[in-house]
Design an enzyme around this catalytic site. Sequence first.
Site, PDB file in Angstrom:
ATOM      1  N   GLY A  37       0.841  -1.203   0.000  1.00  0.00           N
ATOM      2  CA  GLY A  37       0.000   0.000   0.000  1.00  0.00           C
ATOM      3  C   GLY A  37       0.870   1.244   0.000  1.00  0.00           C
ATOM      4  N   HIS A  38       1.863   1.273   0.895  1.00  0.00           N
ATOM      5  CA  HIS A  38       2.790   2.416   0.940  1.00  0.00           C
ATOM      6  C   HIS A  38       3.557   2.538  -0.392  1.00  0.00           C
ATOM      7  CE1 HIS A  38       2.803   1.307   5.417  1.00  0.00           C
ATOM      8  NE2 HIS A  38       2.335   2.527   5.409  1.00  0.00           N
TER       9      HIS A  38
HETATM   10  P1  AMP Z   1       0.704   4.764   7.775  1.00  0.00           P
HETATM   11  O1  AMP Z   1       2.127   4.362   7.672  1.00  0.00           O
HETATM   12  O2  AMP Z   1      -0.217   3.639   8.152  1.00  0.00           O
HETATM   13  O3  AMP Z   1       0.504   6.009   8.586  1.00  0.00           O
HETATM   14  O4  AMP Z   1       0.240   5.136   6.309  1.00  0.00           O
HETATM   15  C1  AMP Z   1       0.967   6.037   5.512  1.00  0.00           C
HETATM   16  C2  AMP Z   1       0.194   6.313   4.253  1.00  0.00           C
HETATM   17  O5  AMP Z   1      -0.015   5.073   3.570  1.00  0.00           O
HETATM   18  C3  AMP Z   1      -1.186   6.910   4.505  1.00  0.00           C
HETATM   19  O6  AMP Z   1      -1.452   7.890   3.512  1.00  0.00           O
HETATM   20  C4  AMP Z   1      -2.083   5.717   4.364  1.00  0.00           C
HETATM   21  O7  AMP Z   1      -3.404   6.053   3.981  1.00  0.00           O
HETATM   22  C5  AMP Z   1      -1.383   4.939   3.279  1.00  0.00           C
HETATM   23  N1  AMP Z   1      -1.782   3.532   3.298  1.00  0.00           N
HETATM   24  C6  AMP Z   1      -1.710   2.675   4.350  1.00  0.00           C
HETATM   25  N2  AMP Z   1      -2.230   1.479   4.011  1.00  0.00           N
HETATM   26  C7  AMP Z   1      -2.656   1.589   2.723  1.00  0.00           C
HETATM   27  C8  AMP Z   1      -3.290   0.715   1.809  1.00  0.00           C
HETATM   28  N3  AMP Z   1      -3.620  -0.539   2.130  1.00  0.00           N
HETATM   29  N4  AMP Z   1      -3.567   1.168   0.562  1.00  0.00           N
HETATM   30  C9  AMP Z   1      -3.260   2.442   0.217  1.00  0.00           C
HETATM   31  N5  AMP Z   1      -2.658   3.323   1.025  1.00  0.00           N
HETATM   32  C10 AMP Z   1      -2.361   2.908   2.270  1.00  0.00           C
END
Ligand code: AMP
Length: 284
Positions: A37-38
Amino acid sequence: MANVVKTISDLRARVQTWRQNGDQIALVPTMGALHDGHLSLIQLGKAKADKAIISIFVNPTQFNQAEDLQHYPRQELQDIEMASAAGADLIYMPDITTMYPTGHATKVMVEHISSALCGHARPGHFDGVATIVAKLLLQSLPDIAIFGEKDFQQLLIIKTMVRDLNIPVSIIGAPLIRDTDGLALSSRNTRLNANEREIAKRLPVIMQDCAAAINSGTSFSEALAAGRAALDDAGFDQVDYFEIRSSDTLEAMSSPGKTARLFAAAFIGDTRLIDNILLEETKP
Ligand code: AMP
């Protein structure tokens, strides 16, 4: 391997060099423990700009529980390798004293849109998010910044903040990426044991079932009640919310409309999962 910088001055020096060359710059803020996702955000950043910066910082002010912060997965070396392979040009990994030096006293709060859903379940969470994102944007001054629709409310809050504070950056939403079993990818998924994972993968199925019921004419209230019951049956320990709201304003909706989005947050043990789907996209 992409360069790693830890200080604001090193970050700004690199950005300045790129600017002098006329490069467009994308920022992808994360808390690390990277997954596909990231990486999709980095790839989108590279498609839309010349250079992509990924920031990796586990932000303590957005955690409600000390335990959750303490157990948040950390894998710095693997993150550097993965971000580099995905095309990141620079990895910004500030330490806590860079982001919150002694005497740090400023908080950014985005009213109204922060109070529903995760804001209601996790008081103060979005103040922490808005504050750290404002700081990251002002430290790096990118042309665009990419946020995942996985955290849909967060994306709307950041768009509102940037508009209200006149921060000169375009905020771009990126599609939610799922694992092969349908579960939304999340750094917290690594904390699920095999049994919990079986329960977790029921979440998107139950959400799709709810959407299908609505698409075939069931009322929102009936479909949502059935969805909540199904989550209980599947073994979720606590459901923070299972609601349909507008993708534009997050206001509650009670009948179909183009912006209607199903939002869910539920715990398995002490792991909290969130997900959302646009009902319109589930139509056969
Ligand atoms: P985090 O590290 O969880 O704070 O996420 C960092 C970024 O990655 C944020 O913009 C999240 O929305 C995005 N993100 C996390 N998981 C996913 C996913 N499964 N699909 C798309 N973007 C994601």
